[in-house]
Design an enzyme around this catalytic site. Structure first.
Site, short mmCIF file in Angstrom:
data_model
loop_
_atom_site.label_atom_id
_atom_site.label_comp_id
_atom_site.label_asym_id
_atom_site.label_seq_id
_atom_site.Cartn_x
_atom_site.Cartn_y
_atom_site.Cartn_z
N GLU A 1 -9.78 -0.52 -1.52
CA GLU A 1 -9.44 0.88 -1.21
C GLU A 1 -9.54 1.74 -2.46
O GLU A 1 -9.90 2.92 -2.39
CB GLU A 1 -8.03 0.95 -0.57
CG GLU A 1 -8.06 0.41 0.86
CD GLU A 1 -6.77 -0.25 1.32
OE1 GLU A 1 -5.71 -0.05 0.71
OE2 GLU A 1 -6.85 -0.99 2.33
N SER B 1 -6.54 -9.14 6.90
CA SER B 1 -5.95 -9.48 8.21
C SER B 1 -5.40 -10.90 8.25
O SER B 1 -5.50 -11.59 9.26
CB SER B 1 -6.98 -9.25 9.33
OG SER B 1 -7.33 -7.89 9.39
N LYS C 1 0.86 -1.20 0.00
CA LYS C 1 0.00 0.00 0.00
C LYS C 1 0.90 1.26 0.00
O LYS C 1 1.97 1.23 -0.61
CB LYS C 1 -0.96 -0.04 1.18
CG LYS C 1 -1.75 -1.35 1.22
CD LYS C 1 -2.88 -1.35 2.18
CE LYS C 1 -3.56 -2.72 2.13
NZ LYS C 1 -4.76 -2.79 2.98
N GLY D 1 -7.35 -4.76 7.14
CA GLY D 1 -6.72 -3.83 8.08
C GLY D 1 -7.45 -3.71 9.41
O GLY D 1 -7.15 -2.82 10.20
P1 PGA Z 1 -4.45 -6.45 5.48
O1 PGA Z 1 -4.63 -5.92 3.97
O2 PGA Z 1 -3.68 -7.74 5.39
O3 PGA Z 1 -3.69 -5.35 6.17
O4 PGA Z 1 -5.83 -6.64 6.03
C1 PGA Z 1 -4.89 -6.81 2.91
C2 PGA Z 1 -5.11 -6.02 1.64
O5 PGA Z 1 -5.74 -4.97 1.70
O6 PGA Z 1 -4.67 -6.43 0.55
#
Ligand code: PGA
Length: 254
Positions: A99, A215, A11, A175
Site C-alpha cells: 500500500e 488474506s 493499517k 484484503g
Molecule cells: P490482509 O492484509 O490480511 O487484510 O490481506 C495483509 C497486509 O496487508 O499486511
C-alpha cells in the site's frame, strides 16, 4: 534468528481505547501467552507509544510501526523518524508494504534508505515484497521479488541482513479474500530463501524468517504455516479482532 512470528498490521484502523482493549484481550490470553511464537502488533503512529507501553512486560510480544521516514531527522512536516519510533518503545518497523508502494509511490531505492535508517536505530525491518496480479499472470513473480530484495536489501552486510524479517505479500491477495495456495506460497518462499542463499549463504538464508501475508486468516493459516519455508504471517483484516488473531497465532503445528 529464524523464528515463528505473527504480526498484526492494523493499517489505518482503531481508535485509541478500542486498540488498547484489543491489545489487552490478545496479551492476556493464556493459551498464547507463553508459546514460542513472537507476537508483534503494529498500530498507527499516534497509538504506538501506548501500545508499546502495554506490551512492555508481556513476554513474547512487541510493538511495531507500519512505516518510517527515510532520513534521520529534519524539516519534514508531518513525518515520523525511525529514532522517534524507537523512542516510543517499538522494536520493529514494517517497510515497503504494497500500500505504501502503490499509494505513496515508494520505490526500491527509497525503501533501501528506510531499511538503513531503521537498522541504524536498532529497529528490525519487516521488509515486504510481492508481485501484483499482472506480474503474476505474466509469470514474472519470481523475478519481481528478487529485484525488490536486490535493490532494497542486498547492499546490507550479512550481519545486518540477518536482522531483517521478510514478508511475502502477493498484492492480489491483500484484503481481497483470495489467498495464495499452499503451493504458490511455499514455491515463492522457497525461491526467496534460495535467492538469499545465493547472495548470503546457507547460514543466513536458513536463519531468515519469511512471513506470508495476504488474506491469511484462521481458516487457512494452519496449512500455510505448515509449509516448510513459511515462518508465520503478516495479518491485516484478521488481526482486527482478538478471536481471529489468537486463532491465527495458534495455527502453528506442534
Ligand atoms: P490482509 O492484509 O490480511 O487484510 O490481506 C495483509 C497486509 O496487508 O499486511
Amino acid at each position: 534468528m529464524r523464528k515463528k512470528i505473527v504480526i498484526a498490521n492494523w493499517k489505518m484502523n482503531k481508535g485509541l481505547s478500542e486498540g488498547l482493549q484489543l491489545v489487552d484481550e490478545i496479551a492476556s490470553d493464556s493459551s498464547i501467552r507463553s508459546n514460542d511464537v513472537l507476537k508483534v502488533i503494529a498500530p498507527s503512529f499516534v497509538h504506538l507509544a501506548s501500545v508499546a507501553d502495554k506490551l512492555k512486560n508481556a513476554n513474547g510480544f512487541a510493538a511495531s510501526a507500519q512505516n518510517c521516514h527515510h532520513v534521520k531527522n529534519g524539516a519534514y512536516t508531518g513525518e515520523v523518524s525511525a529514532e522517534m519510533i524507537a523512542s516510543a518503545g517499538a522494536k520493529y518497523v514494517i517497510i515497503g508494504h504494497s500500500e505504501r508502494r502503490q499509494y505513496f509511490n515508494e520505490n526500491n531505492e527509497l525503501l533501501a534508505q528506510k531499511v538503513n535508517v531503521a537498522l541504524a536505530n536498532n529497529l528490525v525491518p519487516v521488509f515486504c515484497i510481492g508481485e501484483n496480479l499482472t506480474e503474476r499472470n505474466a509469470n514474472q513473480h519470481l523475478e519481481v521479488v528478487t529485484r525488490q530484495m536486490k535493490e532494497s536489501l542486498y547492499h546490507l552486510l550479512p550481519a545486518d541482513f540477518s536482522k531483517v524479517i521478510i514478508a511475502y505479500e502477493p498484492v492480489w491477495a491483500i484484503g481481497t479474500g483470495v489467498t495464495a495456495t499452499v503451493h504458490q506460497a511455499q514455491g515463492m518462499h522457497n525461491h526467496i530463501r534460495s535467492e538469499i542463499n545465493k547472495k548470503y549463504g546457507k547460514e543466513v538464508s536458513s536463519a531468515t524468517s519469511i512471513l506470508y501475508g495476504g488474506s491469511c486468516n484462521p481458516q487457512n493459516a494452519r496449512e500455510l504455516f505448515a509449509c516448510i519455508d513459511v515462518d508465520g504471517g503478516l495479518i491485516g483484516g484478521a488481526s482486527l479482532n482478538a478471536e481471529d488473531f489468537i486463532a491465527v497465532i495458534k495455527s502453528f503445528g506442534s
